[in-house]
Design a protein around this motif. Structure first.
Motif, short mmCIF file in Angstrom:
data_model
loop_
_atom_site.label_atom_id
_atom_site.label_comp_id
_atom_site.label_asym_id
_atom_site.label_seq_id
_atom_site.Cartn_x
_atom_site.Cartn_y
_atom_site.Cartn_z
N ALA A 205 0.84 -1.21 0.00
CA ALA A 205 0.00 0.00 0.00
C ALA A 205 0.87 1.25 0.00
CB ALA A 205 -0.93 -0.01 1.21
N LYS A 206 1.97 1.19 0.72
CA LYS A 206 2.89 2.34 0.73
C LYS A 206 3.52 2.55 -0.64
CE LYS A 206 4.07 1.99 5.63
NZ LYS A 206 5.15 1.88 6.61
N GLU A 207 3.88 1.47 -1.30
CA GLU A 207 4.46 1.58 -2.64
C GLU A 207 3.42 2.14 -3.62
OE1 GLU A 207 6.46 -1.88 -4.21
OE2 GLU A 207 7.25 -2.36 -2.23
N ALA A 208 2.19 1.68 -3.48
CA ALA A 208 1.13 2.18 -4.36
C ALA A 208 0.95 3.68 -4.17
CB ALA A 208 -0.19 1.45 -4.07
N PHE A 209 0.97 4.12 -2.91
CA PHE A 209 0.83 5.55 -2.64
C PHE A 209 2.00 6.34 -3.21
CE2 PHE A 209 1.71 9.33 -0.10
CZ PHE A 209 0.54 10.04 -0.31
N ALA A 210 3.20 5.80 -3.11
CA ALA A 210 4.38 6.50 -3.65
C ALA A 210 4.25 6.66 -5.17
CB ALA A 210 5.65 5.74 -3.29
N TYR A 211 3.80 5.63 -5.85
CA TYR A 211 3.58 5.74 -7.30
C TYR A 211 2.48 6.76 -7.60
CZ TYR A 211 6.59 1.84 -8.66
OH TYR A 211 7.66 1.02 -8.90
N TYR A 212 1.41 6.72 -6.81
CA TYR A 212 0.31 7.66 -7.01
C TYR A 212 0.79 9.10 -6.82
CZ TYR A 212 -4.12 10.08 -6.22
OH TYR A 212 -5.17 10.96 -6.28
N ARG A 213 1.55 9.31 -5.77
CA ARG A 213 2.09 10.65 -5.49
C ARG A 213 2.98 11.13 -6.63
NH1 ARG A 213 5.86 10.06 -1.09
NH2 ARG A 213 7.19 9.52 -2.82
N ASP A 214 3.84 10.25 -7.13
CA ASP A 214 4.70 10.63 -8.25
C ASP A 214 3.88 10.87 -9.52
OD1 ASP A 214 6.93 10.52 -6.66
OD2 ASP A 214 7.61 8.56 -7.38
#
Length: 171
Positions: free
Chosen positions: A32-41
């Motif tokens: 979930a953290k990785e998904a958020f990082a991609y979303y933020r980028d």
């Protein structure tokens, strides 16, 4: 290098640092953290007008994100990019997918309505009023749903519904 590490703007850097700290402290799965990082980028790239890069980040986020509510915003943003590129059919697909994951997303409904209203106006402009009405009906239906979810928003749409005799759909 991730986009979050390339920001030159002080505000963007500050936001990124704070978001990274919050992300590290959040008690959620690594995925979930990785998904958020991609979303933020993806959001950062989209804000800079780098749509191809944003789509890459959003697609990576979609692969990882399991939460339907969070997925709806990724899908919605992909729809925004397609709409900005004039790919209205693709945009509608992503807005519909976003609404499947989150039926309470009035901005997706508004954007669906805007596309159909545009298509209706274009059909009229091209001398095909019979083709316009189905698009106007779809626009009205989407705006009614959006207004019911967010009654204080979409004032222009509310006025359009009134001036075209479709306001009774609201009640």
């Amino acid at each position: 290098m991730p986009r979050s590490q390339r920001n030159d703007n002080f505000i963007d850097k500050s936001f990124t640092v704070m978001a990274d700290m919050i992300l590290k402290m959040m008690p959620v799965k690594r995925q979930a953290k990785e998904a958020f990082a991609y979303y933020r980028d993806g959001m950062s790239a989209q804000a800079d007008g780098d749509y191809a890069e944003a789509l890459e980040y959003y697609n990576e986020a979609l692969k990882l994100e399991e939460d339907a509510y969070d997925r709806s915003f990724i899908l919605y943003n992909i729809g925004l990019i397609h709409a900005a590129n004039g790919q209205h059919d693709e945009a509608l697909v992503y807005y519909d997918r976003a609404l499947e994951d989150n039926p309470r997303l009035p901005q997706a409904l508004n954007n669906i309505a805007v596309i159909h209203h545009y298509r209706g106006a274009k059909a009229e402009e091209d001398g095909h009023p019979e083709r316009a009405e189905p698009h106007y009906e779809k626009a009205a239906a989407a705006w009614v749903r959006a207004i019911r979810l967010a009654p204080d928003n979409y004032i222009e749409a509310q006025n359009w519904l009134k001036t075209t005799g479709r306001a009774e759909l609201l009640y």
